[in-house]
Motif scaffolding. Structure first.
Motif, PDB file in Angstrom:
ATOM      1  N   THR A 158      -7.444 -32.859  20.071  1.00 64.71           N
ATOM      2  CA  THR A 158      -6.400 -33.846  19.796  1.00 64.71           C
ATOM      3  C   THR A 158      -6.973 -35.241  19.985  1.00 64.71           C
ATOM      4  O   THR A 158      -7.551 -35.543  21.030  1.00 64.71           O
ATOM      5  N   SER A 166      -4.087 -31.638  11.152  1.00 66.34           N
ATOM      6  CA  SER A 166      -2.676 -32.019  11.043  1.00 66.34           C
ATOM      7  C   SER A 166      -2.433 -32.996   9.905  1.00 66.34           C
ATOM      8  O   SER A 166      -1.286 -33.155   9.473  1.00 66.34           O
ATOM      9  N   THR A 180      -4.799 -33.880  15.006  1.00 61.42           N
ATOM     10  CA  THR A 180      -5.034 -32.639  15.736  1.00 61.42           C
ATOM     11  C   THR A 180      -5.804 -31.666  14.859  1.00 61.42           C
ATOM     12  O   THR A 180      -5.477 -31.489  13.675  1.00 61.42           O
TER      13      THR A 180
END
Length: 412
Positions: A196, A170, A183
């Motif tokens: 996560t 992410s 993530t």
């Protein structure tokens, strides 16, 4: 001999029946001819333009467009998803190259790589190594057994695949400020992984990992695979233990009692691995369904680290731990830091999901059989160091003088 005839058959019946069939067939043929002529007169002749359009097949026109989509996807380096009747389309999530993401707060600096979605460096800013640099708790000689936050699965092939794959992150190539979230996702064939990580301004991070294969959850446990960065000598490696607290009782397993790949079932308040000064402790969100896998390997360490000689090596045991949930989805916190009582006492374990009201981590420090006396003396020594003298040797002398003065009447 008398001849018996069929009572249902009359003389001349066959001939009359054939004649009836012939007349009926002729009438049917004649009626079809007249009907066809009437329909041809009523139906208008088609327009030549409409005829050419209606004769053009629709499917061959669509086929080149459909065929060009996979060709274009392959040319761009992506694997197209193929849909099968009655099955959901397969989605591929794989990064094209390896990138790093940095997470930093006041006490730690962690460098993550999307290869395996794991940590390649875990630096404690307030502690120094033998060379005076900030201490990296990732032991460079033990990384061959895996990096922190890699995943342990009972299927070795699956374990190797998900710990070496390139994940989509992410925040690739950036620095995350706390509080923050990182993530990682990976999907290839029938395997999907989602990891996560949440960070705060402390030594603790929150972890949630989900691994599926053929749509079914797989037991995959986050792990601290082996050793710490401060271990460089025989005594430091020998001090390592796998420890856990179950039902308010602490078990400490030295290397000779640890077999690699052995699974211990919970409930666990906490579980992990530690050496004399530092620890990596997992705190499961649901202690009742937690599981601990013990890891035991060995490495060769140069007798003289500053002048390594492959012919002059020592062999030492290295311990690790993987902690997760038997349901397949691991939700837990991970403490990686010093075995400092003020730090450990501020971290409480869970009694149930979302309830962090269990025992704290003070028992990570082993005060031995006389812990009822040793713990208060240590806290007193710590207070002396914080308020009276900055040198530990001077603090010990102060405490020794005070204790001797208190016991002097008894000695006399």
């Amino acid at each position: 001999m008398a001849e018996y005839k069929n009572p249902q058959q009359e003389p001349g019946g066959d001939r009359r029946m054939l004649m009836v069939f012939a007349v009926t067939f002729a009438l049917i043929i004649i009626s079809q001819i007249f009907l066809f002529k009437d329909k041809s007169k009523q139906q208008p002749k088609p327009n030549p333009v409409e005829t050419s359009q209606s004769n053009a097949p629709a499917v061959p026109q669509a086929q080149p467009e459909a065929a060009s989509a996979p060709a274009e996807a392959v040319s761009k380096g992506h694997t197209p998803a193929i849909a099968h009747p009655g099955k959901p389309s397969a989605v591929t999530k794989v990064a094209s190259s390896e990138v790093e993401t940095v997470v930093e707060n006041e006490v730690v600096r962690i460098v993550f790589t999307n290869r395996g979605a794991q940590a390649k460096s875990w630096v404690l800013k307030k502690y120094k190594d033998d060379d005076g640099h900030p201490l990296d708790l990732v032991n460079p000689l033990a990384v061959k057994f895996g990096l922190p936050l890699s995943l342990y699965t009972y299927d070795e092939n699956l374990r190797n695949q998900i710990n070496s794959a390139l994940y989509l992150g992410s925040a690739p190539g950036s620095t995350i400020t706390v509080p923050g979230t990182l993530t990682y996702e990976y999907a290839q064939g029938d395997i999907t992984v989602r990891k996560t990580l949440q960070f705060a301004d402390s030594y603790v991070i929150s972890i949630e990992t989900v691994v599926t294969q053929n749509g079914q959850p797989v037991q995959a446990y986050p792990m601290w695979p082996a050793a710490f960065g401060d271990q460089s000598t025989g005594p430091s490696y020998a001090s390592a233990k796998v420890e856990y607290m179950a039902n308010d009782k602490v078990e400490r397993l030295a290397a000779k009692k640890v077999s690699s790949g052995n699974t211990l079932r919970g409930p666990f308040n906490w579980a992990g691995v530690q050496d004399q000064y530092f620890a990596a402790i997992f705190l499961p969100d649901n202690p009742d369904t937690a599981a601990l896998v013990t890891l035991h390997n060995s490495i060769s360490v140069p007798k003289d680290p500053k002048n390594p000689d492959p012919n002059s090596m020592n062999r030492y045991d290295v311990l690790g731990a993987a902690v997760g949930d038997v349901s397949g989805t691991a939700r837990e916190r991970l403490f990686v830091g010093p075995k400092a009582l003020p730090v450990l006492q501020a971290i409480r374990s869970n009694t149930a999901p979302g309830q962090m009201n269990g025992p704290d981590l003070r028992n990570v420090v082993d005060f031995g059989f006389f812990s009822l006396i040793a713990r208060p003396l240590f806290l007193w020594l710590l207070w002396t160091h914080q308020h009276m003298a900055s040198n530990w040797g001077v603090c010990i002398i102060i405490l020794t003088v005070i204790i001797n003065l208190v016991l002097l009447p008894l000695r006399i």
